[in-house]
Design a protein around this motif. Structure first.
Motif, PDB file in Angstrom:
ATOM      1  N   VAL A 143       1.051  -1.220  -0.021  1.00  0.00           N
ATOM      2  CA  VAL A 143      -0.085  -0.093   0.057  1.00  0.00           C
ATOM      3  C   VAL A 143       0.843   1.332  -0.057  1.00  0.00           C
ATOM      4  N   ILE A 144       2.009   1.260   0.740  1.00  0.00           N
ATOM      5  CA  ILE A 144       2.781   2.371   0.697  1.00  0.00           C
ATOM      6  C   ILE A 144       3.413   2.717  -0.532  1.00  0.00           C
ATOM      7  N   PHE A 145       3.978   1.729  -1.294  1.00  0.00           N
ATOM      8  CA  PHE A 145       4.311   2.122  -2.749  1.00  0.00           C
ATOM      9  C   PHE A 145       3.233   2.305  -3.441  1.00  0.00           C
ATOM     10  N   GLY A 146       1.981   1.650  -3.312  1.00  0.00           N
ATOM     11  CA  GLY A 146       0.849   1.842  -3.981  1.00  0.00           C
ATOM     12  C   GLY A 146       0.564   3.590  -3.941  1.00  0.00           C
ATOM     13  N   ILE A 147       0.876   4.049  -2.710  1.00  0.00           N
ATOM     14  CA  ILE A 147       0.487   5.593  -2.803  1.00  0.00           C
ATOM     15  C   ILE A 147       1.507   6.103  -3.503  1.00  0.00           C
ATOM     16  N   PHE A 148       2.779   5.931  -3.286  1.00  0.00           N
ATOM     17  CA  PHE A 148       3.958   6.532  -4.207  1.00  0.00           C
ATOM     18  C   PHE A 148       3.504   6.620  -5.544  1.00  0.00           C
ATOM     19  N   ALA A 149       3.313   5.181  -6.199  1.00  0.00           N
ATOM     20  CA  ALA A 149       3.037   5.168  -7.546  1.00  0.00           C
ATOM     21  C   ALA A 149       1.569   6.045  -7.969  1.00  0.00           C
ATOM     22  N   ILE A 150       0.639   5.804  -6.962  1.00  0.00           N
ATOM     23  CA  ILE A 150      -0.645   6.692  -7.446  1.00  0.00           C
ATOM     24  C   ILE A 150      -0.357   8.140  -7.431  1.00  0.00           C
ATOM     25  N   GLY A 151       0.477   8.635  -6.650  1.00  0.00           N
ATOM     26  CA  GLY A 151       1.063  10.091  -6.837  1.00  0.00           C
ATOM     27  C   GLY A 151       1.699  10.393  -8.127  1.00  0.00           C
TER      28      GLY A 151
ATOM     29  N   ILE B  94       1.866  17.966  -5.970  1.00  0.00           N
ATOM     30  CA  ILE B  94       0.992  17.120  -5.465  1.00  0.00           C
ATOM     31  C   ILE B  94       1.727  15.437  -5.570  1.00  0.00           C
ATOM     32  N   SER B  95       2.149  15.371  -6.549  1.00  0.00           N
ATOM     33  CA  SER B  95       2.767  13.929  -6.372  1.00  0.00           C
ATOM     34  C   SER B  95       3.931  13.798  -5.559  1.00  0.00           C
ATOM     35  N   GLY B  96       4.501  14.944  -5.641  1.00  0.00           N
ATOM     36  CA  GLY B  96       5.969  15.181  -4.481  1.00  0.00           C
ATOM     37  C   GLY B  96       5.143  14.806  -3.149  1.00  0.00           C
ATOM     38  N   MET B  97       4.073  15.435  -2.796  1.00  0.00           N
ATOM     39  CA  MET B  97       3.374  15.306  -1.427  1.00  0.00           C
ATOM     40  C   MET B  97       2.969  13.854  -1.272  1.00  0.00           C
TER      41      MET B  97
ATOM     42  N   THR C 196      -3.672   5.163 -16.027  1.00  0.00           N
ATOM     43  CA  THR C 196      -4.921   4.630 -15.511  1.00  0.00           C
ATOM     44  C   THR C 196      -5.033   4.664 -14.052  1.00  0.00           C
ATOM     45  N   LEU C 197      -6.298   4.452 -13.511  1.00  0.00           N
ATOM     46  CA  LEU C 197      -6.139   4.868 -12.096  1.00  0.00           C
ATOM     47  C   LEU C 197      -5.724   3.615 -11.108  1.00  0.00           C
ATOM     48  N   LEU C 198      -6.130   2.490 -11.493  1.00  0.00           N
ATOM     49  CA  LEU C 198      -5.487   1.336 -10.946  1.00  0.00           C
ATOM     50  C   LEU C 198      -4.083   0.593 -11.128  1.00  0.00           C
TER      51      LEU C 198
ATOM     52  N   VAL D 162      -5.767   2.882   4.777  1.00  0.00           N
ATOM     53  CA  VAL D 162      -6.836   3.620   4.973  1.00  0.00           C
ATOM     54  C   VAL D 162      -6.202   4.951   4.231  1.00  0.00           C
ATOM     55  N   LEU D 163      -5.242   5.225   4.597  1.00  0.00           N
ATOM     56  CA  LEU D 163      -4.310   6.536   3.968  1.00  0.00           C
ATOM     57  C   LEU D 163      -4.451   6.213   2.352  1.00  0.00           C
ATOM     58  N   MET D 164      -3.854   5.004   2.057  1.00  0.00           N
ATOM     59  CA  MET D 164      -3.914   4.682   0.532  1.00  0.00           C
ATOM     60  C   MET D 164      -5.219   4.936  -0.085  1.00  0.00           C
ATOM     61  N   LEU D 165      -6.354   4.405   0.714  1.00  0.00           N
ATOM     62  CA  LEU D 165      -7.707   4.702   0.035  1.00  0.00           C
ATOM     63  C   LEU D 165      -8.036   6.225  -0.214  1.00  0.00           C
ATOM     64  N   VAL D 166      -7.673   6.756   0.772  1.00  0.00           N
ATOM     65  CA  VAL D 166      -7.683   8.297   0.704  1.00  0.00           C
ATOM     66  C   VAL D 166      -6.969   8.903  -0.435  1.00  0.00           C
ATOM     67  N   ALA D 167      -5.612   8.527  -0.570  1.00  0.00           N
ATOM     68  CA  ALA D 167      -4.894   8.655  -1.586  1.00  0.00           C
ATOM     69  C   ALA D 167      -5.674   8.528  -2.851  1.00  0.00           C
ATOM     70  N   PHE D 168      -6.108   7.329  -3.044  1.00  0.00           N
ATOM     71  CA  PHE D 168      -6.785   6.882  -4.278  1.00  0.00           C
ATOM     72  C   PHE D 168      -8.187   7.490  -4.604  1.00  0.00           C
ATOM     73  N   TYR D 169      -8.747   8.040  -3.432  1.00  0.00           N
ATOM     74  CA  TYR D 169     -10.056   8.668  -3.787  1.00  0.00           C
ATOM     75  C   TYR D 169      -9.596  10.035  -4.132  1.00  0.00           C
ATOM     76  N   LEU D 170      -8.583  10.647  -3.546  1.00  0.00           N
ATOM     77  CA  LEU D 170      -8.089  12.099  -4.194  1.00  0.00           C
ATOM     78  C   LEU D 170      -7.745  12.035  -5.508  1.00  0.00           C
ATOM     79  N   SER D 171      -7.129  11.002  -5.864  1.00  0.00           N
ATOM     80  CA  SER D 171      -6.487  10.834  -7.275  1.00  0.00           C
ATOM     81  C   SER D 171      -7.713  10.613  -8.222  1.00  0.00           C
ATOM     82  N   MET D 172      -8.722   9.809  -7.760  1.00  0.00           N
ATOM     83  CA  MET D 172      -9.820   9.821  -8.505  1.00  0.00           C
ATOM     84  C   MET D 172     -10.521  11.096  -8.818  1.00  0.00           C
ATOM     85  N   ARG D 173     -10.705  11.797  -7.750  1.00  0.00           N
ATOM     86  CA  ARG D 173     -11.325  13.199  -7.923  1.00  0.00           C
ATOM     87  C   ARG D 173     -10.486  13.982  -8.726  1.00  0.00           C
TER      88      ARG D 173
END
Lengths: 452, 348, 395, 212
Positions: free
Chosen positions: C50-58, C251-254, C294-296, C203-214
């Motif tokens: 999930v942590i690297f998921g956040i990194f990659a989503i950003g 944003i991606s840096g954050m 892509t989102l996922l 949970v934080l990853m889901l928040v990050a994912f949600y924000l990225s969707m928005r």
């Protein structure tokens, strides 16, 4: 690691949740009540061998792994027993019985440290969390050793360091759950300085090239202090970036600096390249201040020295152990290793093999795998018959004190393994230091952590 | 003064390695529009051509010498290279001794073949793909090549010395009127520099004076138009890739006596060579050469104690750690397309 | 729901379910079986997913949308980690201030680097970011040792001040809830671990994912995609592309800083290698491998690479003997000899080969594979889905 | 006083003088065409209006603002839109998205960090973009990816994008080249009403354009 002990209610709820899918699940809690982390269940005990399998130290890692497999074979009663036959602890024969440890068959898991602290910790964590390893050992650099040692302290398992030479491992970063058999920068310097004085005289001017990171600094600090005590002068200390591959720019100014000795505080690939550059620049053919110009490599690794080829001839350095030693223990180890793999073991292999036997013996004498019991058994342990003569695991900092070998690149090697010759075995008293020596100060062993 | 001269020599020497690798890299960018992350691996393959030839030449007949003992106390095996038994001991040893220069002859066909296979087998399919895909696939290839080499040759460096005759050092300073011993420079490094200059010169002459070179240059300027002219540009591009591979390979062969080759030497040079190419300007061959030498020399100067202490005084300690990147940033901020880059190449 | 359209809501619920049930999904094999080697459901690896998921989503917000390929994002990850560990050293093991500071530090750091680097585009931009990151790495490893503890990595010592610690726990915690607490559930032969740290990161990853969707569905996201396809037109349409790219960069840096802070929160050590170019390259590979834009995809790519790194590298000869022990000796040894090259110390080889195979056969990354499988099953090959999927990795 | 005033504009590339002492004064509400053979400097002149080139000497003033040294997006925000000779559109985006972007630019200015609002929720923008697509007869193509359209459609799309901004000055570089006859007529029909405000189409090639 403290685990939340599931309350009865929690278990029932979880069971009900999962029970929907599986009929009549048997519910157990994983943690036995042995009082320490990863207490071995059943008839086996799992050790974690965390060595570099990729990156520049992969060959050293592979040799460590060979040693571990040999040690496991011997512990489980296979092979010729190697140093199990010579190993004496506290004056009497060791407690190993050749039936595993405490009657449990030894199994092992392996992982790749990649010589990066992050990857090493990830690998060690998976061994602890997934495979239930009760001890972690291995590694080929100080950064990794210190990182993993810290992890093992937090997790509550024993760490038996592999090849790590920085003063910090048992200095400011020492941990109650961590133990180091390998020698360190201070000991290298203390052993080397008298020999250098004898060979090259009192009146020498040294130029240091030093790898620009923690190990390099402690190594340089140690060797400069030790040689200065013998009357040498340190002309200059130049820090070289870790990523340097071509050291020509650092070697070129040496000849005209007024120095007549070059000390290369480098290890591994850095050492091979800096030594090669120094020889290419003809430093060894020159005379400065009316003396032959000399090069010193404080920490030798035979595996890596091979990469420097003929350039190592006649160059002094120190090493933890060498296969050409003629004591019974070394001969027994070389024989079982050489028979199994077809070539002699490296110092990294030796230290890893010894660490495994020491751990096993400590578990046998303590009668438990509990890290605190093992630590107690190891602290102050006097042992012999492991290739380094009489050795002590000092209780204050978990550092082994033993004789240190001063070696020289051999002029006429008879085989591809015969690169170094032992010129002096520096006795233990000469390399010993007080636990609060300034180069080692600042650390705190803390309390042993059984993790539960 | 002598110190500066020494560092200039060092810089030219490092620079020649950078320039040779960057030259091929930018040729591939310019003509094929491909970001080749496997270019470092080509350099490494070249170096291992030298290692391989050395191994081939020292393939030996084995006899047992009961007098000598090996490390286990058993009778020792004595190896006599077949080369020595075929050509006589003296000639045989001479051949083995000269294995690195001989490896040039060995490496050229090998590298051309490697280049051909890579281009036809893989790169060809990626001309029209996004750069990101090219990076991923060539990076994957680089890892695969690296792992194969690691499997056969191990992870440790392997010594591949220069011939005895070229191994010593040379008092370069005396030629220029310095005191003896002031500027001493290794012979082989001078050979390396001369060799690189020769290869760079040959590549430029080839592109300048042959029809083939003309088409390649035209292709670098405008790929589509040349394609429309009915010239079989694809075949020529294959050859271009082969040449780029050969140049990187030769750089690798000759580099082996300077630093013993190991399996990850390609990755060590990869990032640096990209920096060189970009500082020189994408798609500019002279730019790549210029930037290679420039960065080599600056890197050497940054290693000088006087320079280090100067920068330390202005709160930039360890300038030698960061010099390459610092120069890259300064160049790119002052010259948008590097030193000699053309507008529009790799800017999207 | 939550301002998402129906399709996105579905996707989000899917991701929530997978993350929540990950301890089960990751451990499909009984704990004592030979296949248990492939189980990934232990706390450390799940946290890493999930942590690297956040990194990659950003990273995908920058690269996937604008096409700006940064080769220096690891610098922000590293800066975030260092900031977090410093908070542990100075305040206490509570991870909240640590994570907040790591996001802020990474944000500030990315404003500076982004502001300078975004003056160039294309590969010139990539090299600028690379140069900054490599400088940070080199300095963190050597000169900045007082701040970073160099080679060893920054860690918490017993004699650190920890002003706010009081009687708080000796391990990273969220207001007393220790990150390393794990609840183990044994169901028959199966064993599942539920780790506090994992769920916190999840949970934080889901928040990050949600924000990225928005962000993907916002006018801002539209502008970013417009930058990727035709920046000139955007400028001549009256939009200033620089603040848009800078905002995306920051944003991606954050996100990277958040990932770094979480890494330190799960395991309070920050090493300099986290900033090296290989680390930046890793997130690039994750994103492209999963499917840039892509989102996922980035999540999949992150999981894929981390799985190989942690699982395949641990399969050694004796494990192989365990698997194939039932075969006749000759076949067993032959088979092991072959497989050995691809696992254990050969795991890099497998990874390299998979990179090549995926990019050759699935140009859109793993997401394209997923889409193809879905289309195959639904039997509807002509359906083009323009709302949820954008053009794959671009230049 | 015209809305666009050009005085003594000179521009040379190396030795080539592309523009020499150009003076122009464009009144609001008029249509002008610039004609000339290839290489006459028509595009150079246009480029001086939109910020792509800066004249060596002279002044370019639009609606009281000097355009010299202004960035393209700033010039556009003052009210100058341009249709390019080869269609410049967002080819990876859908037609509808293509038209929405200029609507956003008109409403929100050069930069707006609306990262958490939804494109779906922007009713006014969507209505406007939809109306624009209806106007140029492309509403049936609204969900197509722009790159998959014919060249003529791309051109129409680009024009729609410019018109969506209600520019005070519209610069057209060969607006009807490559269009089918019917499309050309449609374009003209669409353009004529807008010329009531101040638009200034520009045609580069003589002959093809029905306007000359």
């Amino acid at each position: 690691m403290t685990l939340i002990k599931p309350t009865r209610r929690g278990v029932i709820q979880a069971g009900a949740l999962a029970g929907a899918g599986i009929a009549m699940p048997t519910i157990l809690t994983a943690e036995s009540h042995a009082g320490y982390r990863n207490a071995p269940q059943g008839s086996t005990v799992t050790l974690g061998f965390n060595v570099p399998q990729s990156g520049p130290y992969a060959d050293e890692g592979a040799d460590e792994l060979r040693a571990y497999e040999l040690a496991v074979e011997h512990l489980n009663g296979g092979g010729d027993g190697g140093m199990m036959n010579t190993f004496t602890a506290n004056g009497s024969k060791n407690a190993l019985k050749g039936n595993g440890i405490l009657g449990k068959k030894v199994e092992f898991v392996t992982g790749d440290t990649q010589t990066k602290s992050d990857a090493a910790r990830a690998s060690a964590k998976s061994m602890i969390e997934k495979d239930g390893a009760v001890m972690i050992t291995g590694g080929s650099s100080s950064g990794v050793a210190i990182a993993v040692q810290g992890l093992c302290q937090e997790a509550g398992v024993i760490f038996m360091a592999g090849l790590t030479h920085s003063n910090d491992t048992t200095g400011k970063d020492k941990k109650a759950n961590g133990f180091r058999h390998f020698f360190n920068g201070y000991m290298s310097a203390a052993a080397l300085a008298p020999v250098l004085e004898k060979m090259y005289g009192k009146d020498r001017k040294a130029y240091h090239l030093t790898a620009d990171y923690t190990w390099g600094w402690t190594q340089q600090e140690s060797i400069a202090a030790a040689t200065e005590a013998k009357g040498w002068e340190t002309v200059k200390n130049v820090l070289t970036p870790l990523a340097t591959t071509d050291f020509s720019s650092y070697v070129a100014p040496v000849l005209n600096s007024g120095a007549d000795v070059l000390v290369l505080n480098h290890y591994g690939g850095n050492m091979v390249n800096s030594l090669t550059s120094a020889v290419q620049f003809g430093l060894r053919d020159k005379q400065v201040n009316g003396k032959n110009f000399e090069i010193v490599v404080p920490l030798y690794s035979r595996l890596m020295a091979r990469g420097a080829g003929e350039n190592v001839k006649g160059i002094f350095g120190s090493t933890n152990w060498h296969w050409s030693l003629q004591d019974e223990a070394s001969k027994a180890f070389v024989k079982s290793f050489g028979t199994k793999y077809g070539f002699p073991p490296s110092q990294a292999a030796h230290t890893c093999y010894v660490q495994t036997l020491l751990y096993a013996n400590a578990a046998e004498t303590a009668g438990t795998f509990n890290p605190c019991g093992i630590a107690e058994a190891l602290e102050g342990l006097q042992f012999d018959g492991m290739g380094n003569g009489a050795t002590e695991y000092r209780a204050d900092d978990h550092q082994c004190f033993k004789d240190v070998l001063v070696v020289k690149g051999k002029d006429n090697p008879t085989s591809e393994f015969d690169l170094l010759e032992v010129v002096e075995v520096t006795p233990r008293e000469q390399v010993e230091y007080a636990p609060d020596h300034p180069m080692f100060a600042g650390g705190d062993l803390g309390q042993c952590n059984p993790g539960a | 003064m002598d110190a500066i001269l020494l560092q200039i020599l060092n810089g030219l020497d490092k620079g020649s390695a950078y320039a040779l690798i960057a030259l091929g890299l930018t040729l591939i960018f310019g003509t094929l529009g491909v970001v080749n992350f496997a270019h470092g691996a080509l350099f490494m393959i070249g170096a291992f051509c030298a290692v391989t030839l050395q191994k081939i030449l020292t393939i030996s007949s084995v006899s047992i010498d009961p007098e000598k003992k090996d490390f286990l106390g058993n009778p020792m095996e004595v190896k006599t290279p077949y080369v020595e038994s075929i050509f006589g001991e003296a000639t045989g040893q001479l051949i083995i001794n000269w294995s690195v220069p001989l490896a040039i002859l060995f490496a050229i066909p090998v590298m051309l073949a490697v280049g051909y296979i890579m281009e036809r087998g893989l790169i060809k399919h990626f001309y029209k793909r996004p750069h990101a895909d090219q990076i991923l696939v060539t990076f994957g290839l680089a890892i695969v090549i690296q792992e194969i080499v690691k499997h056969y040759y191990g992870a440790n460096p392997i010594p591949t010395p220069a011939p005895d005759a070229l191994r010593g050092s040379f008092d370069f300073g005396v030629l220029l009127g310095f005191d003896p011993n002031a500027v001493i420079y290794p012979l082989w490094r001078l050979v390396y520099f001369a060799f690189s200059a020769l290869v760079i010169g040959a590549v430029f002459a080839f592109l300048q004076f042959t029809t083939f070179g003309m088409v390649v240059r035209a292709g670098m300027a405008d790929r589509e138009t040349v394609g429309l002219l009915g010239i079989n540009i694809d075949r020529r591009f294959t050859l271009t890739f082969g040449i780029a591979a050969a140049v990187a390979g030769l750089a690798g062969v000759m580099y082996t006596p300077i630093n013993s080759p190991n399996y990850h030497m390609g990755m060590d040079f990869l990032v640096l060579s990209f920096v060189v190419v970009v500082v020189g300007g994408m798609g500019s061959l002279p730019g790549a050469v210029l930037a290679g030498f420039l960065l080599g020399i600056l890197e050497s100067f940054a290693a000088m104690n006087e320079v280090k202490s100067f920068f330390e005084a202005i709160y930039l300690p360890s300038i030698d750690q960061i010099i390459i990147y610092l120069v890259a940033i300064i160049v790119l901020l002052t010259r948008p397309r590097g030193l000699m880059g053309r507008r529009g190449v790799m800017e999207e | 729901m939550l301002g998402l359209n129906k399709k996105d809501t579905g996707l989000f619920i899917f991701v929530i379910c997978v993350t929540a049930l990950a301890p089960f999904i990751m451990n499909p094999f009984p704990a004592d079986s030979a296949m248990a080697q492939f189980n990934a459901g232990y706390p450390d690896l799940m946290q890493r997913f999930v942590i690297f998921g956040i990194f990659a989503i950003g990273f995908n917000i920058l690269f996937g949308l604008t096409g700006y390929l940064s080769f220096g994002h690891a610098a922000f990850l590293g800066a975030g980690s260092y900031a977090a560990v410093w908070m542990f050293k100075l305040l206490s093991y509570n991870i909240v201030p640590a994570i907040i500071l790591s996001v802020i530090v990474a944000g500030l750091f990315s404003v500076i680097i982004g502001f300078i680097s975004l003056r160039r585009s294309g590969i010139y931009f990539s090299i600028l970011t690379l140069a900054f990151a490599q400088m940070s790495f080199a300095m963190a490893y050597s000169v900045l040792t007082p701040l970073t503890n160099g080679e060893t990595g920054l860690q918490v010592y017993n004699d650190d001040p920890q002003w706010l610690k009081g009687n708080g726990p000796d391990a990273t915690h969220f207001f007393g809830l220790e990150m390393r607490s794990t609840f183990d559930l044994d169901l028959g032969a199966w064993s599942f671990s539920f780790n506090v740290g994992y769920y916190f990161c999840a949970v934080l990853m889901l928040v990050a994912f949600y924000l990225s969707m928005r962000i993907f569905r916002s006018p801002f996201g539209l502008m970013l995609r417009a930058i990727k396809t035709n920046q000139t037109r955007l400028n001549y349409t009256g939009l200033n592309s620089r603040p848009y790219t800078l905002a995306a960069f920051v944003i991606s840096g954050m996100y990277a800083g958040l990932a770094g802070g979480l890494m330190a929160s799960m395991d309070p050590l920050a090493g300099a290698e986290r900033m090296q170019w290989t680390a930046s390259g890793e997130v690039v590979l994750m994103t492209i491998l999963g499917g840039a834009g892509t989102l996922l995809g980035p999540l999949l790519g992150a999981g894929f690479i981390k799985y190989f790194e942690n699982i395949f590298s641990k399969i050694n000869e004796s494990v192989l003997h365990g698997w194939f022990g039932f075969l006749p000796d000759g076949i067993e040894n032959g088979l092991i000899w072959v497989i050995e090259h691809f696992v254990g110390s050969g795991w890099h080889l497998t990874l390299g080969l998979l990179f090549m195979l995926i990019v050759i056969f699935l140009p859109g990354g793993l997401m394209e594979g997923a889409t193809r499988i879905r289309d195959r099953f639904s039997g509807d090959k002509t359906k083009k889905d323009t709302e949820g999927k954008y053009a794959p990795a671009g230049e | 006083m015209g809305i666009l005033e050009i005085q003594n504009v000179n521009k040379s590339f190396g030795g080539l003088k592309a523009l020499q002492n150009v003076n122009l004064n464009i009144e609001e509400g008029t249509i002008h065409a610039i004609i000339g053979p290839n290489g006459a400097g028509k595009s150079t002149l246009l480029n001086c209006f939109v910020g792509k080139l800066v004249p060596d000497t002279g002044t370019v003033t639009f609606d009281g603002h000097s355009l010299l040294g202004k960035k393209p997006h700033e010039i556009n925000q003052i009210g100058v839109s341009r249709v390019f000779q080869t269609p410049e559109i967002f080819s990876d985006l859908s037609v509808f998205e293509n038209v929405m972007i200029p609507c956003f630019a008109k409403r929100d200015g050069a930069f707006e960090l609306n990262a958490l609002s939804r494109v779906q929720g922007q009713g006014d923008i969507r209505d406007k973009a939809e109306q624009m697509l209806i106007d140029v007869n492309m509403i049936d193509k609204r969900d197509m990816i722009a790159s998959s359209m014919s060249r003529g459609d791309k051109r129409r799309l680009e024009m729609a994008m410019c018109l969506a901004q209600d520019p005070k000055l519209l610069l057209l570089d060969e607006p009807t080249a490559g269009m089918a006859r019917a499309d050309t007529n449609n374009t003209i029909e669409r353009l004529v009403p807008t010329t009531q405000s101040s638009c200034w189409p520009k045609f580069r090639t003589s002959g093809i354009s029905p306007w000359l």
